[in-house]
Write an enzyme that holds these catalytic residues in place. Structure first.
Site, PDB file in Angstrom:
ATOM      1  N   LYS A 278       1.069   4.128  -2.866  1.00 13.57           N
ATOM      2  CA  LYS A 278       0.714   5.519  -2.544  1.00 13.57           C
ATOM      3  C   LYS A 278       1.888   6.470  -2.805  1.00 13.57           C
ATOM      4  O   LYS A 278       1.682   7.628  -3.194  1.00 13.57           O
ATOM      5  CB  LYS A 278       0.232   5.623  -1.090  1.00 13.57           C
ATOM      6  CG  LYS A 278      -1.075   4.891  -0.833  1.00 13.57           C
ATOM      7  CD  LYS A 278      -2.210   5.407  -1.699  1.00 13.57           C
ATOM      8  CE  LYS A 278      -3.550   4.775  -1.412  1.00 13.57           C
ATOM      9  NZ  LYS A 278      -4.612   5.246  -2.302  1.00 13.57           N
TER      10      LYS A 278
ATOM     11  N   TYR B  25       0.833  -1.213   0.000  1.00 14.57           N
ATOM     12  CA  TYR B  25       0.000   0.000   0.000  1.00 14.57           C
ATOM     13  C   TYR B  25       0.867   1.263   0.000  1.00 14.57           C
ATOM     14  O   TYR B  25       0.637   2.194  -0.781  1.00 14.57           O
ATOM     15  CB  TYR B  25      -0.897  -0.051   1.235  1.00 14.57           C
ATOM     16  CG  TYR B  25      -1.909   1.053   1.371  1.00 14.57           C
ATOM     17  CD1 TYR B  25      -3.123   1.000   0.687  1.00 14.57           C
ATOM     18  CD2 TYR B  25      -1.671   2.137   2.215  1.00 14.57           C
ATOM     19  CE1 TYR B  25      -4.075   2.008   0.838  1.00 14.57           C
ATOM     20  CE2 TYR B  25      -2.613   3.140   2.378  1.00 14.57           C
ATOM     21  CZ  TYR B  25      -3.816   3.076   1.684  1.00 14.57           C
ATOM     22  OH  TYR B  25      -4.738   4.074   1.840  1.00 14.57           O
TER      23      TYR B  25
HETATM   24  P1  NAP Z   1     -13.285   2.234   1.115  1.00 15.34           P
HETATM   25  O1  NAP Z   1     -14.333   2.703   2.075  1.00 15.34           O
HETATM   26  O2  NAP Z   1     -12.779   0.834   1.239  1.00 15.34           O
HETATM   27  O3  NAP Z   1     -13.843   2.486  -0.368  1.00 15.34           O
HETATM   28  C1  NAP Z   1     -13.069   2.145  -1.488  1.00 15.34           C
HETATM   29  C2  NAP Z   1     -13.937   2.231  -2.727  1.00 15.34           C
HETATM   30  O4  NAP Z   1     -13.114   1.844  -3.852  1.00 15.34           O
HETATM   31  C3  NAP Z   1     -15.120   1.278  -2.686  1.00 15.34           C
HETATM   32  O5  NAP Z   1     -16.242   1.922  -3.233  1.00 15.34           O
HETATM   33  C4  NAP Z   1     -14.649   0.125  -3.562  1.00 15.34           C
HETATM   34  O6  NAP Z   1     -15.677  -0.598  -4.179  1.00 15.34           O
HETATM   35  C5  NAP Z   1     -13.832   0.866  -4.606  1.00 15.34           C
HETATM   36  N1  NAP Z   1     -12.926  -0.022  -5.321  1.00 15.34           N
HETATM   37  C6  NAP Z   1     -12.126  -0.990  -4.808  1.00 15.34           C
HETATM   38  N2  NAP Z   1     -11.468  -1.612  -5.794  1.00 15.34           N
HETATM   39  C7  NAP Z   1     -11.857  -1.034  -6.959  1.00 15.34           C
HETATM   40  C8  NAP Z   1     -11.537  -1.258  -8.320  1.00 15.34           C
HETATM   41  N3  NAP Z   1     -10.685  -2.204  -8.675  1.00 15.34           N
HETATM   42  N4  NAP Z   1     -12.141  -0.487  -9.262  1.00 15.34           N
HETATM   43  C9  NAP Z   1     -13.029   0.477  -8.918  1.00 15.34           C
HETATM   44  N5  NAP Z   1     -13.379   0.720  -7.631  1.00 15.34           N
HETATM   45  C10 NAP Z   1     -12.796  -0.025  -6.666  1.00 15.34           C
HETATM   46  O7  NAP Z   1     -11.996   3.150   1.172  1.00 15.34           O
HETATM   47  P2  NAP Z   1     -11.806   4.665   1.634  1.00 15.34           P
HETATM   48  O8  NAP Z   1     -11.325   4.642   3.027  1.00 15.34           O
HETATM   49  O9  NAP Z   1     -12.971   5.470   1.263  1.00 15.34           O
HETATM   50  O10 NAP Z   1     -10.537   5.050   0.733  1.00 15.34           O
HETATM   51  C11 NAP Z   1     -10.649   5.745  -0.488  1.00 15.34           C
HETATM   52  C12 NAP Z   1      -9.256   6.114  -0.973  1.00 15.34           C
HETATM   53  O11 NAP Z   1      -8.599   6.894   0.018  1.00 15.34           O
HETATM   54  C13 NAP Z   1      -8.364   4.895  -1.209  1.00 15.34           C
HETATM   55  O12 NAP Z   1      -7.521   5.132  -2.315  1.00 15.34           O
HETATM   56  C14 NAP Z   1      -7.547   4.827   0.060  1.00 15.34           C
HETATM   57  O13 NAP Z   1      -6.334   4.172  -0.129  1.00 15.34           O
HETATM   58  C15 NAP Z   1      -7.374   6.304   0.353  1.00 15.34           C
HETATM   59  N6  NAP Z   1      -7.043   6.603   1.743  1.00 15.34           N
HETATM   60  C16 NAP Z   1      -7.894   6.237   2.750  1.00 15.34           C
HETATM   61  C17 NAP Z   1      -7.544   6.528   4.068  1.00 15.34           C
HETATM   62  C18 NAP Z   1      -8.439   6.171   5.230  1.00 15.34           C
HETATM   63  O14 NAP Z   1      -7.999   6.368   6.369  1.00 15.34           O
HETATM   64  N7  NAP Z   1      -9.644   5.692   5.031  1.00 15.34           N
HETATM   65  C19 NAP Z   1      -6.328   7.180   4.335  1.00 15.34           C
HETATM   66  C20 NAP Z   1      -5.500   7.517   3.287  1.00 15.34           C
HETATM   67  C21 NAP Z   1      -5.865   7.234   1.988  1.00 15.34           C
HETATM   68  P3  NAP Z   1     -16.352  -1.871  -3.427  1.00 15.34           P
HETATM   69  O15 NAP Z   1     -17.257  -1.281  -2.404  1.00 15.34           O
HETATM   70  O16 NAP Z   1     -17.092  -2.570  -4.515  1.00 15.34           O
HETATM   71  O17 NAP Z   1     -15.237  -2.665  -2.855  1.00 15.34           O
END
Ligand code: NAP
Length: 250
Positions: A159, A155
């Site tokens: 990133k 990851y």
């Molecule tokens: P999340 O709640 O797990 O949501 C991720 C979304 O991406 C879901 O809608 C998922 O669809 C979709 N997805 C997964 N694989 C995919 C693919 N191959 N093609 C298209 N869509 C796909 O994650 P989040 O926390 O909102 O994170 C969103 C972004 O922010 C990510 O890039 C994550 O790495 C980044 N981020 C998050 C955090 C945090 O603390 N949450 C911190 C830093 C960065 P499904 O529902 O169908 O799986």
């Protein structure tokens, strides 16, 4: 901020941060293509919420790690709305494990979606954006890409890769009126961080100077700004939105 003439694609827009971004962009006027993979229900709900706001929206299922699916995502957007102005590379997954125990498959899967997905989607929107001489590519990186994190070799590498990719895109297409920026969130309250054991979550919260996890909306606000005309002179940058956690301890 007014995005009423703009068409945006938000990858992974069905839930979490992507959902908040899709809704915020619609609030400031954009037409929003909500991308997701697998079950369309969450994305359908987001699109419905946007329609109720009086904005246009459609759902486009596609796996961002698959070139042909990404091509259809962008082609369908251009066919329906005539253009694509804003791409938000938000889709991402985790497969955490200490590096000694990390399988090749967990490495490939995370790099495939979190980094190659950003490459494929960015590449696909560049042609229409270059033609119209205007575009915004905003990619969701992570503070983990800046400072590393035990258990997240795949990851953190993806990133960090997003940051190099963003800076390269910024240099390649600045002359065409296209900007590329990344956001590095800290720990945001979504399904991704809800997977963490409660004790670990509390430990993290104790290290955040602003005293709580971030909300998806905290990230969405910055995306909307970077997508706007007001951010026209910002490119190749990484904006950290983390409650101060990456400042470290004294
Ligand atoms: P999340 O709640 O797990 O949501 C991720 C979304 O991406 C879901 O809608 C998922 O669809 C979709 N997805 C997964 N694989 C995919 C693919 N191959 N093609 C298209 N869509 C796909 O994650 P989040 O926390 O909102 O994170 C969103 C972004 O922010 C990510 O890039 C994550 O790495 C980044 N981020 C998050 C955090 C945090 O603390 N949450 C911190 C830093 C960065 P499904 O529902 O169908 O799986």
């Amino acid at each position: 901020m007014d995005l009423s003439e703009r068409v945006a694609i938000v990858t992974g827009g069905g839930r979490g941060i992507g959902r908040a971004i899709a809704i915020k962009l619609a609030e400031v006027g954009a037409t929003v293509v909500v991308n997701d993979v697998g079950d369309s229900k969450p994305a359908d709900e987001v699109a419905e919420e946007i329609s109720k706001m009086g904005r246009q929206s459609m759902v486009a299922l596609a796996d961002v790690s698959q070139s042909t699916e990404v091509t259809s995502l962008v082609d369908n957007t251009v066919e329906k709305y005539g253009k694509v102005d804003i791409l938000v590379n938000n889709a991402g997954i985790t497969r955490d494990q200490l590096i000694m125990r990390m399988s090749d498959d967990d490495w490939d899967k995370v790099l495939g979606i979190n980094l190659k997905g950003v490459f494929l989607c960015s590449k696909a929107v560049l042609r229409p954006m270059m033609k119209q001489r205007w575009g915004r590519i905003i990619s969701i990186s992570s503070i983990v890409g800046l400072i590393g994190n035990a258990g997240q070799a795949n990851y953190a590498s993806a990133k960090a890769g997003i940051i190099g990719l963003t800076r390269t895109i910024a240099k390649e297409v600045a002359s065409r009126g296209i900007t590329a920026n990344a956001i590095a969130p800290g720990f945001i309250d979504t399904a991704m961080t809800q997977q963490l054991p409660e004790e670990r979550r509390q430990e993290l919260i104790n290290q955040i100077p602003l005293g709580s996890l971030g909300t998806p909306r905290d990230i969405a606000e910055v995306v909307a700004f970077l997508a706007s005309e007001e951010a026209r002179y910002i490119t190749g940058q990484v904006i950290t939105v983390d409650g101060g956690i990456s400042l470290g301890k004294l």
